[in-house]
Design an enzyme around this catalytic site. Structure first.
Site, PDB file in Angstrom:
ATOM      1  N   ASP A  13      42.580  26.252  82.381  1.00 36.42           N
ATOM      2  CA  ASP A  13      41.529  25.495  83.083  1.00 36.42           C
ATOM      3  C   ASP A  13      41.988  24.102  83.508  1.00 36.42           C
ATOM      4  OD1 ASP A  13      39.787  27.652  82.468  1.00 36.42           O
ATOM      5  OD2 ASP A  13      39.511  26.800  80.476  1.00 36.42           O
ATOM      6  N   LYS A  16      44.433  24.800  88.113  1.00 38.05           N
ATOM      7  CA  LYS A  16      45.497  25.529  88.825  1.00 38.05           C
ATOM      8  C   LYS A  16      44.985  26.096  90.144  1.00 38.05           C
ATOM      9  CE  LYS A  16      46.276  28.265  85.336  1.00 38.05           C
ATOM     10  NZ  LYS A  16      45.561  27.608  84.234  1.00 38.05           N
ATOM     11  N   GLY A  40      40.039  32.765  85.567  1.00 38.82           N
ATOM     12  CA  GLY A  40      39.075  32.617  86.649  1.00 38.82           C
ATOM     13  C   GLY A  40      39.250  31.254  87.244  1.00 38.82           C
ATOM     14  N   HIS A  41      39.425  31.184  88.544  1.00 35.00           N
ATOM     15  CA  HIS A  41      39.423  29.861  89.121  1.00 35.00           C
ATOM     16  C   HIS A  41      38.601  29.817  90.398  1.00 35.00           C
ATOM     17  CE1 HIS A  41      43.532  31.326  90.455  1.00 35.00           C
ATOM     18  NE2 HIS A  41      42.833  31.302  91.542  1.00 35.00           N
ATOM     19  N   GLN A 222      45.904  30.963  82.611  1.00 38.32           N
ATOM     20  CA  GLN A 222      45.876  30.299  81.289  1.00 38.32           C
ATOM     21  C   GLN A 222      46.882  29.129  81.226  1.00 38.32           C
ATOM     22  OE1 GLN A 222      46.286  34.081  80.895  1.00 38.32           O
ATOM     23  NE2 GLN A 222      44.111  34.146  81.247  1.00 38.32           N
TER      24      GLN A 222
HETATM   25  P1  IMP Z   1      41.713  36.610  75.818  1.00 41.01           P
HETATM   26  O1  IMP Z   1      42.731  36.210  76.827  1.00 41.01           O
HETATM   27  O2  IMP Z   1      40.413  37.064  76.434  1.00 41.01           O
HETATM   28  O3  IMP Z   1      42.245  37.590  74.812  1.00 41.01           O
HETATM   29  O4  IMP Z   1      41.327  35.299  74.964  1.00 41.01           O
HETATM   30  C1  IMP Z   1      42.253  34.680  74.094  1.00 41.01           C
HETATM   31  C2  IMP Z   1      42.095  33.175  74.141  1.00 41.01           C
HETATM   32  O5  IMP Z   1      42.523  32.695  75.408  1.00 41.01           O
HETATM   33  C3  IMP Z   1      40.656  32.670  73.967  1.00 41.01           C
HETATM   34  O6  IMP Z   1      40.686  31.437  73.277  1.00 41.01           O
HETATM   35  C4  IMP Z   1      40.197  32.454  75.402  1.00 41.01           C
HETATM   36  O7  IMP Z   1      39.145  31.510  75.477  1.00 41.01           O
HETATM   37  C5  IMP Z   1      41.475  31.939  76.027  1.00 41.01           C
HETATM   38  N1  IMP Z   1      41.547  32.158  77.463  1.00 41.01           N
HETATM   39  C6  IMP Z   1      41.826  33.306  78.108  1.00 41.01           C
HETATM   40  N2  IMP Z   1      41.826  33.126  79.438  1.00 41.01           N
HETATM   41  C7  IMP Z   1      41.570  31.831  79.646  1.00 41.01           C
HETATM   42  C8  IMP Z   1      41.483  31.020  80.829  1.00 41.01           C
HETATM   43  O8  IMP Z   1      41.633  31.468  81.974  1.00 41.01           O
HETATM   44  N3  IMP Z   1      41.201  29.708  80.621  1.00 41.01           N
HETATM   45  C9  IMP Z   1      41.059  29.176  79.378  1.00 41.01           C
HETATM   46  N4  IMP Z   1      41.138  29.893  78.259  1.00 41.01           N
HETATM   47  C10 IMP Z   1      41.397  31.203  78.386  1.00 41.01           C
END
Ligand code: IMP
Length: 429
Positions: A13, A16, A40-41, A222
């Site tokens: 977040d 990007k 998601g952006h 991420q």
């Molecule tokens: P997962 O990717 O859904 O398995 O989540 C694992 C961790 O990564 C969690 O803490 C999510 O909140 C974080 N996370 C996954 N995708 C994003 C993103 O696009 N932005 C911020 N945090 C993310």
């Protein structure tokens, strides 16, 4: 040699989307290389807002080739919905290529993600519950289905017959509903019908574009601290957003990566659980959260807020070879009396400048701050570094000094025009 990786240097977040969109205008190819629809952006295009999850950011420009590479986990249902959403808003002429080696994210992955989190209870990861972890687990345990499987129904049938009994056993062990072969096969065929025209060997395509010396933008999701290798494990995602994962995740040679742009917020945010050394929970945190609209794009969760942490930024630099920084959301800090930057941690009475791998140690790290006077001026229409208030310049100069990285882009607002470009990020120094 115009190949550039965009990488988040914090917990995701970082903004990007804006920079990818900004740079995508000058790219020939935009490649997503890891993650899935957990990312998601938001992109502002033609005065409209678009929330992209799986679709690469070059989708709005028919000239650009958009690639979903082999390192991505593709939820076809989510992808089809995203494409239909774009088409309903007039984005109908686009070039999209999906790797035949990308994993398919199945409905049972989503069920298992929620079930794992429930079993973990208080120690849960705080995932987006999109099935990302279970899908990558199946890839590693060789029980995954891949997008290319959709192109040969005999093979698809064989693969589903092989993996489904294993998945059903797992679902049963959690007390979850099992899936029948017929319902999943039907679903896979419906996905094939909608997506098959996009599925190819994208490694061949990207390498052909490299041969032609085209500008290629690799778009990471991420951030480094969520990397399964170098992040705050186990509170991470299940892939690696680092630039060094690009060759493996796209099928190109490592020598083809020229520049790595580290996208860094002027402060820090995190969603989900896990240690966060510079986290603050006071009025300043609320001020930043509201001014910066710090709520998750995918889950809408309020993001945790903290000061800029240069230990984190240096960790990102070391593990992934960042060549310059794009500093985002600088305008959000305007109006604060004092601004802090963490340059080191104190752990058990000693100063350290690295991230401990042990999370108990990391939780015990106390940030060592440098404090700066803030600025009251509105910077949202500044066009150059020199136009920024002097206190703001001091803040930026200190970041460059501690990290020994140039700041090549400064974002002072959400729009494309609110971007100060200090250096052409496509060019090597
Ligand atoms: P997962 O990717 O859904 O398995 O989540 C694992 C961790 O990564 C969690 O803490 C999510 O909140 C974080 N996370 C996954 N995708 C994003 C993103 O696009 N932005 C911020 N945090 C993310």
């Amino acid at each position: 040699m115009p190949r550039l990786v965009i990488e988040g240097t914090q917990w995701g977040d970082e903004g990007k989307g804006k920079i990818t969109d900004f740079l995508a205008q000058t790219a020939d190819v935009v490649v997503r290389f890891q993650g899935g629809n957990n990312a998601g952006h938001t992109i502002n295009f033609n005065h409209e807002k678009y929330a992209l999850k799986l679709v690469p950011s070059g989708i709005f420009n028919p000239r650009i080739k958009n690639v979903i590479a082999n390192g991505v986990v593709v939820n076809p249902k989510a992808l089809i919905e995203e494409l239909e959403g774009l088409e309903s808003r007039g984005i109908t002429e686009y070039q999209l290529f999906i790797s035949n080696r990308a994993q398919i994210l199945m409905p049972y992955h989503i069920d298992l993600d929620a079930a794992n989190e429930a079993v973990l209870g208080k120690s849960n990861i705080g995932t987006t519950k999109k099935g990302i972890g279970p899908c990558y687990m199946d890839k590693a345990s060789r029980n995954g289905l891949r997008m290319g499987d959709l192109l040969n129904l005999d093979y698809l049938k064989e693969r589903l017959e092989t993996v489904l009994p294993i998945k059903n056993l797992e679902l049963k062990s959690y007390g979850l509903k099992e899936y029948s072969f017929d319902e999943l096969f039907e679903l896979l065929i419906s996905w094939k019908n909608k997506l098959e025209k996009h599925i190819i060997d994208t490694s061949i395509l990207i390498n052909e574009e490299i041969e032609k010396d085209k500008k290629i933008l690799f778009e990471g999701a991420q951030g480094v601290m969520l990397c399964v290798e170098h992040g705050t494990y186990p509170y991470v995602t299940s892939s690696s957003p680092l630039a060094c994962s690009v060759p493996l995740n796209t099928g190109i040679a490592p020598k083809y990566i020229d520049n790595v742009l580290g996208i860094t917020k002027a402060y820090t945010t995190r969603v989900g659980e896990g240690p966060f050394a510079t986290e603050i929970n006071d009025d300043i945190a609320s001020y930043i959260r509201e001014k910066g609209h710090e709520y998750g794009t995918v889950t809408k969760r309020p993001r945790r807020i903290g000061w800029l942490d240069l230990v984190v930024l240096n960790h990102a630099k070391r593990t992934s070879g960042i060549t310059s920084i794009s500093l985002m959301l600088l305008d959000v800090l305007g109006g604060l009396n004092k601004i802090k930057i963490c340059t080191k941690y104190q752990l058990n009475g000693k100063e350290i400048d690295y991230i401990p791998s042990n999370l108990l140690d990391y939780q015990n790290c106390i940030p060592v701050y440098e404090e700066f006077d803030g600025w009251k001026e509105d910077i949202t229409s500044c066009k150059t570094f020199d136009e920024l208030p002097i206190n703001c310049q001091k803040y930026l100069n200190r970041i460059m000094e501690v990290t020994r990285l140039p700041i090549s882009i400064i974002s002072v607002g959400p729009d494309r025009e609110q971007t100060i470009v200090m250096k052409d990020v496509w060019k090597n120094d």
